[in-house]
Design an enzyme around this catalytic site. Structure first.
Site, PDB file in Angstrom:
ATOM      1  N   ARG A 102       9.069  11.727 -22.500  1.00  0.00           N
ATOM      2  CA  ARG A 102       9.339  10.948 -21.303  1.00  0.00           C
ATOM      3  C   ARG A 102       9.313   9.457 -21.592  1.00  0.00           C
ATOM      4  O   ARG A 102       8.395   8.953 -22.252  1.00  0.00           O
ATOM      5  CB  ARG A 102       8.306  11.292 -20.223  1.00  0.00           C
ATOM      6  CG  ARG A 102       8.069  12.785 -20.085  1.00  0.00           C
ATOM      7  CD  ARG A 102       6.945  13.105 -19.143  1.00  0.00           C
ATOM      8  NE  ARG A 102       7.300  12.799 -17.777  1.00  0.00           N
ATOM      9  CZ  ARG A 102       6.414  12.693 -16.791  1.00  0.00           C
ATOM     10  NH1 ARG A 102       5.121  12.811 -17.057  1.00  0.00           N
ATOM     11  NH2 ARG A 102       6.812  12.431 -15.581  1.00  0.00           N
ATOM     12  N   ARG A 134       3.169   6.886  -9.358  1.00  0.00           N
ATOM     13  CA  ARG A 134       3.669   5.509  -9.319  1.00  0.00           C
ATOM     14  C   ARG A 134       3.504   4.961  -7.909  1.00  0.00           C
ATOM     15  O   ARG A 134       3.462   5.730  -6.939  1.00  0.00           O
ATOM     16  CB  ARG A 134       5.139   5.449  -9.732  1.00  0.00           C
ATOM     17  CG  ARG A 134       6.062   6.209  -8.798  1.00  0.00           C
ATOM     18  CD  ARG A 134       7.513   5.908  -9.070  1.00  0.00           C
ATOM     19  NE  ARG A 134       7.986   6.479 -10.298  1.00  0.00           N
ATOM     20  CZ  ARG A 134       8.574   7.683 -10.415  1.00  0.00           C
ATOM     21  NH1 ARG A 134       8.712   8.446  -9.344  1.00  0.00           N
ATOM     22  NH2 ARG A 134       9.010   8.120 -11.567  1.00  0.00           N
ATOM     23  N   GLN A 189       3.991  14.996 -23.945  1.00  0.00           N
ATOM     24  CA  GLN A 189       2.929  15.825 -23.365  1.00  0.00           C
ATOM     25  C   GLN A 189       3.236  17.307 -23.563  1.00  0.00           C
ATOM     26  O   GLN A 189       4.408  17.705 -23.635  1.00  0.00           O
ATOM     27  CB  GLN A 189       2.810  15.558 -21.853  1.00  0.00           C
ATOM     28  CG  GLN A 189       2.217  14.218 -21.487  1.00  0.00           C
ATOM     29  CD  GLN A 189       2.211  14.026 -19.979  1.00  0.00           C
ATOM     30  OE1 GLN A 189       3.246  13.720 -19.385  1.00  0.00           O
ATOM     31  NE2 GLN A 189       1.060  14.220 -19.363  1.00  0.00           N
ATOM     32  N   GLU A 234       4.121  13.121  -8.879  1.00  0.00           N
ATOM     33  CA  GLU A 234       4.781  14.350  -9.299  1.00  0.00           C
ATOM     34  C   GLU A 234       3.710  15.338  -9.757  1.00  0.00           C
ATOM     35  O   GLU A 234       2.829  14.981 -10.553  1.00  0.00           O
ATOM     36  CB  GLU A 234       5.776  14.070 -10.425  1.00  0.00           C
ATOM     37  CG  GLU A 234       6.938  13.179  -9.984  1.00  0.00           C
ATOM     38  CD  GLU A 234       7.935  12.922 -11.101  1.00  0.00           C
ATOM     39  OE1 GLU A 234       7.943  13.694 -12.087  1.00  0.00           O
ATOM     40  OE2 GLU A 234       8.695  11.942 -10.999  1.00  0.00           O
ATOM     41  N   HIS A 244      17.462 -18.987  19.328  1.00  0.00           N
ATOM     42  CA  HIS A 244      18.328 -20.156  19.177  1.00  0.00           C
ATOM     43  C   HIS A 244      19.811 -19.797  19.120  1.00  0.00           C
ATOM     44  O   HIS A 244      20.641 -20.445  19.752  1.00  0.00           O
ATOM     45  CB  HIS A 244      17.913 -20.931  17.924  1.00  0.00           C
ATOM     46  CG  HIS A 244      16.471 -21.330  17.934  1.00  0.00           C
ATOM     47  ND1 HIS A 244      16.018 -22.425  18.621  1.00  0.00           N
ATOM     48  CD2 HIS A 244      15.386 -20.764  17.376  1.00  0.00           C
ATOM     49  CE1 HIS A 244      14.704 -22.518  18.475  1.00  0.00           C
ATOM     50  NE2 HIS A 244      14.296 -21.521  17.729  1.00  0.00           N
TER      51      HIS A 244
END
Length: 869
Positions: free
Chosen positions: A117, A311, A183, A297, A827
């Site tokens: 990853r 994250r 991993q 995840e 305005h």
């Protein structure tokens, strides 16, 4: 040597982003949380990536080309990024680096299947997630295959989507490096995503779980619709179970495969409610570790939940922070100041703090914007009714958003009213005579006060300047909060509402006040637009000056004008305009924004449009035409009223209200002129102080003080020490705030409540908004985000996000107005009525739904916009 190239995942944490990238750092931090299981693995560090990049041929030259390329030139970006990727992938991994990776694989189990990853140093940060920008490879087996996929991850830093993302977020390609996480592969029964805050509404107390069978790739790729669970206060409060026909499974020999789910399982929930609640509890631990809502995840295997990534959710609008030390945990409802002030862009810290120090009400900062806490008024039945009435007249979307919150049981507790009495005598609601001399007196008092400020500030430097400014801010508030000034503003607004309500009731006429207020006296903002027509009159007879202005690219063009025939007169006319209006600019409530006096080139496009589109004397003719139209409308209305039963009384009342609105409504614009006039005096003095710090080598650039609060700036002047890392963090945060859309209403739960128009009286497909200036007009839409880039032709309709007073010079050259933000008395609406421009404001996403150049029809009386074929 190998220690710098490979690190065990459990040896790193979120402080080591520069070494192992955002994903690797977060995974290391996750592994340290009690009860959180993370698959074993290691990181190939950014040192390895830098070594590979140094060996890739011609990469530096191509990076130079990429930095110069336009992010909208997709072909150039695609070609350059592909060349860089190819060069990186073709570098042979050095033997010692390959050996280090192989040894780490052996510790994982030799031939164990792995996930490889990407982990870039800029990803998974609180301001930019980079989600999906780089590559991930699942179920990779064997050291040679893993080495090959590590190279692919390095190269994915230069995928077209990643390159474009960095360019659009202002991130230097050379400032980002790539690590790689390897991993052990998890072979889950189910996988998905957990958001610890609702990603749509922003509510921090509602978690969302998305789940599907097999690997999470099926959800990420959009192959299947997930089951969706909503969890609040530890309970599943909503669930949507999807028909899940397909899933992605890992293959024994490596790689993945799409498979069909057994028909008996397709409509079964992926998770039980108990599992969902357990997962959310794990998510809350992770959120507590990282200090902000997380996008997580997860995988569910036989041994339970495992977390494979976390994250920050970067799309959530921040929540205002409670006052330090109060321990405030009560519910709050915040109103956007930017929507009231017609400036929804983020502000820099100095701009925020000066506005807070000079405002009449306490304001809270979030996402670079300011909010007012409306909870005390909403808690009081009388205060609630008054607030909803005022807000509803100005901006129905905000009222609807407030009512949406109030409809929820007990979010805002109802407290007893303090008691009778109302506003103090002499306050805004006290009676006032319809006397033009009152307006003249207020304007003269403002001018005298600002002249005193300019005189007294000249001798102030160092800490003495800041002490002086704090006193000046109090005078600022005294003038702004003058009871007489508030009475005049309120009288003009109430007269407008009275005319619109009564003339619709008696004559069936909508928004009659729009015509009755044309060319009202003492309106400094409408005068500003007309005055630029007079500047164009001076320039128009001199073609050399016009040609010169068409080529203006920098801010010192005024000096060059004097060399041309007619140039001295043109320069003097522009200088005189700047003397009166040079303190204005787009986003002028932010003191850090460049003023026209500082960047006069911003006015050049509007001047040239006026030269091209108008005849001499247009300003005086336009004002007189409006005055005559208003007079004619007054006679018509009064004549029709007298013919009604009880007509004389109705006509007499209406005449008094017409006189009242024409006397007072123009002054509505003057307090803002007073504010920006004072702010420019403050800014000039503060920048002189910043220049002293630059000369003393305390600061590299004077504009760096814009990223300090007023008090922090004061501290730097006293100590001659500055935290450069703080300034850089503030710059990064300010850049990220541009991607956030501020809500009209924000709760302390983080929920952004937008509101809706509850209407069924518009044609199908029309864009609904708020009618603020009557009439119907058809023309070419000009979608403009920057006034300095305006290029208008006669008959154009301006479509933009918001218009503050600085946009008024463009109003003289358009036939209609559409904005995303606005209200009846803001305005842009006031000036549109002054100039007789049909206008619809508060049109959600107008600048996206209307394309530049399309023909549109603006229904300013009924409040909608049609896009024509």
């Amino acid at each position: 040597m190998t220690g710098q190239y490979v690190l065990d995942l459990r040896a790193v944490d979120e402080a080591q982003v520069a070494v192992v990238g955002g994903k690797g750092a977060h995974l290391g931090g996750l592994s340290r949380i009690e009860g959180i299981r993370v698959p074993d693995g290691f990181c190939v560090t950014t040192d390895a990536f830098r070594r590979i990049m140094a060996q890739a041929p011609s990469v530096e030259d191509r990076l130079d080309e990429l930095s110069r390329s336009d992010p909208d030139d997709r072909e150039a970006v695609r070609t350059l990024s592909a060349r860089i990727r190819r060069a990186v992938e073709e570098v042979v991994v050095p033997d010692d680096l390959a050996a280090a990776i192989t040894r780490a694989l052996t510790r994982l189990g030799g031939q164990a299947a792995c996930a490889v990853r990407s982990s870039a140093t800029a990803e998974d940060s609180p301001t930019a997630s980079f989600a999906g920008q780089q590559d991930t490879y699942l179920n990779v087996t064997g050291s040679s295959a893993i080495l090959r996929h590590v190279s692919r991850c390095w190269a994915s830093l230069f995928s077209e989507r990643a390159v474009t993302y960095r360019q659009r977020n202002g991130i230097d390609h050379r400032a980002v490096h790539m690590a790689v996480v390897v991993q052990k592969m998890v072979f889950p029964h189910a996988a998905g995503v957990l958001f610890t805050a609702d990603p749509v509404s922003g509510n921090r107390k509602t978690a969302t779980v998305e789940a599907g069978f097999g690997l999470g790739e099926a959800l990420v790729s959009g192959l299947v619709n997930p089951d969706v669970f909503k969890v609040r206060h530890g309970e599943v409060v909503a669930r949507t179970i999807a028909a899940k026909q397909r899933a992605v499974r890992a293959l024994p020999a490596g790689g993945t495969q799409e498979v069909v789910i057994d028909s008996q399982r397709q409509e079964q929930p992926t998770l039980t409610d108990a599992q969902v609640v357990e997962l959310v509890q794990l998510g809350r631990r992770i959120e507590a570790r990282f200090g902000c809502p997380q996008d997580i995840e997860w995988c569910l295997a036989d041994e339970g939940f495992q977390i494979v990534q976390s994250r920050p959710i970067t799309t959530l609008f921040p929540v205002p922070v409670p006052v330090p030390g109060t321990g405030d945990r009560e519910n709050h409802v915040y109103l956007s100041v930017g929507h009231q002030q017609m400036m929804t862009d983020p502000m820099r810290p100095l701009g925020l703090s000066v506005w807070q120090l000079t405002s009449m009400a306490p304001m809270h900062e979030a996402g670079g914007r300011l909010f007012v806490d409306a909870t005390p008024r909403l808690a009081s039945p009388a205060g609630r009714a008054g607030l909803l009435d005022i807000v509803g007249r100005s901006d129905p979307l905000t009222r609807d958003a407030l009512e949406t919150v109030l409809d929820r049981d007990d979010f805002v507790p109802s407290l007893p009213d303090a008691g009778p009495g109302g506003p103090p005598a002499g306050g805004a609601s006290a009676p006032i005579e319809t006397d033009p001399a009152i307006v003249k007196e207020l304007i003269e008092h403002s001018r005298a006060s600002i002249a005193t400020l300019r005189r007294d500030i000249r001798t102030k430097t160092g800490p003495e300047l800041f002490d002086f400014l704090l006193e000046a801010f109090e005078e600022h508030k005294r003038v702004l909060g003058s009871p007489l000034s508030m009475q005049v503003i309120t009288a003009g607004m109430e007269a407008t509402w009275w005319l619109n309500d009564k003339l619709q009731e008696w004559l069936g006429e909508k928004n009659a006040a729009d015509t009755l207020t044309l060319s009202a006296p003492d309106n400094i903002t409408s005068e500003m637009g007309l005055a630029l027509l007079d500047v164009a009159d001076v320039i128009r007879p001199h073609p050399e000056v016009t040609a010169f202005l068409q080529g203006v690219e920098d801010e010192d063009f005024l000096d060059g004008l004097a060399k041309l025939p007619g140039g001295t007169e043109a320069r003097d006319a522009i200088e005189a305009y700047l003397d009166r209006y040079g303190m204005r600019c787009v986003g002028e409530i932010d003191i850090t924004r460049p003023r026209w006096r500082e960047r006069p080139a911003a006015l050049v496009p509007a001047i040239l449009d006026n030269v091209r589109n108008f005849e001499p004397g247009a300003a005086a003719r336009r004002f007189e035409r409006g005055r005559q139209e208003a007079r004619k409308k007054e006679q018509d209305v009064l004549s029709r009223l007298r013919a009604l039963p009880d007509g004389k009384r109705k006509a007499d009342l209406t005449k008094r209200m017409i006189d009242r609105v024409r006397t007072f409504i123009g002054y509505r614009e003057y307090p803002k002129y007073d504010i920006v006039s004072r702010s420019f005096v403050y800014k000039q003095a503060l920048l002189e102080e910043a220049e002293r710090l630059v000369r003393a080598n305390v600061l590299p650039e004077k504009e760096d003080v814009f990223y300090l609060t007023f008090q922090e700036f004061h501290d730097v002047v006293r100590s001659h020490r500055v935290d450069e890392r703080l300034i850089q963090r503030r710059k990064d945060a300010f850049r990220s705030y541009h991607a956030l859309t501020p809500p009209r209403v924000l709760t302390s739960d983080g929920e952004a409540v937008t509101g809706a128009y509850r209407r069924d009286d518009v044609p199908a497909g029309a864009l609904i908004g708020l009618p603020v200036s009557a009439g119907t007009v058809e023309g070419r839409a000009r979608v403009i985000h920057d006034m300095a880039e305006a290029d208008l032709e006669a008959g154009d309709i301006l479509v933009t996000t918001y218009t503050d007073p600085s946009w008024s010079p463009l109003f003289v050259g358009i036939t209609g107005l559409v904005t995303e933000v606005g209200g009846l008395m803001t305005h842009g609406a006031v000036i549109a009525r002054e100039y007789g421009l049909p206008a619809v404001v508060g049109v959600d996403q107008a600048t996206r739904l209307i394309r530049d150049g399309q023909r549109i029809r603006v229904h300013g009386t009924d409040g909608y916009v049609e896009i024509l074929p």
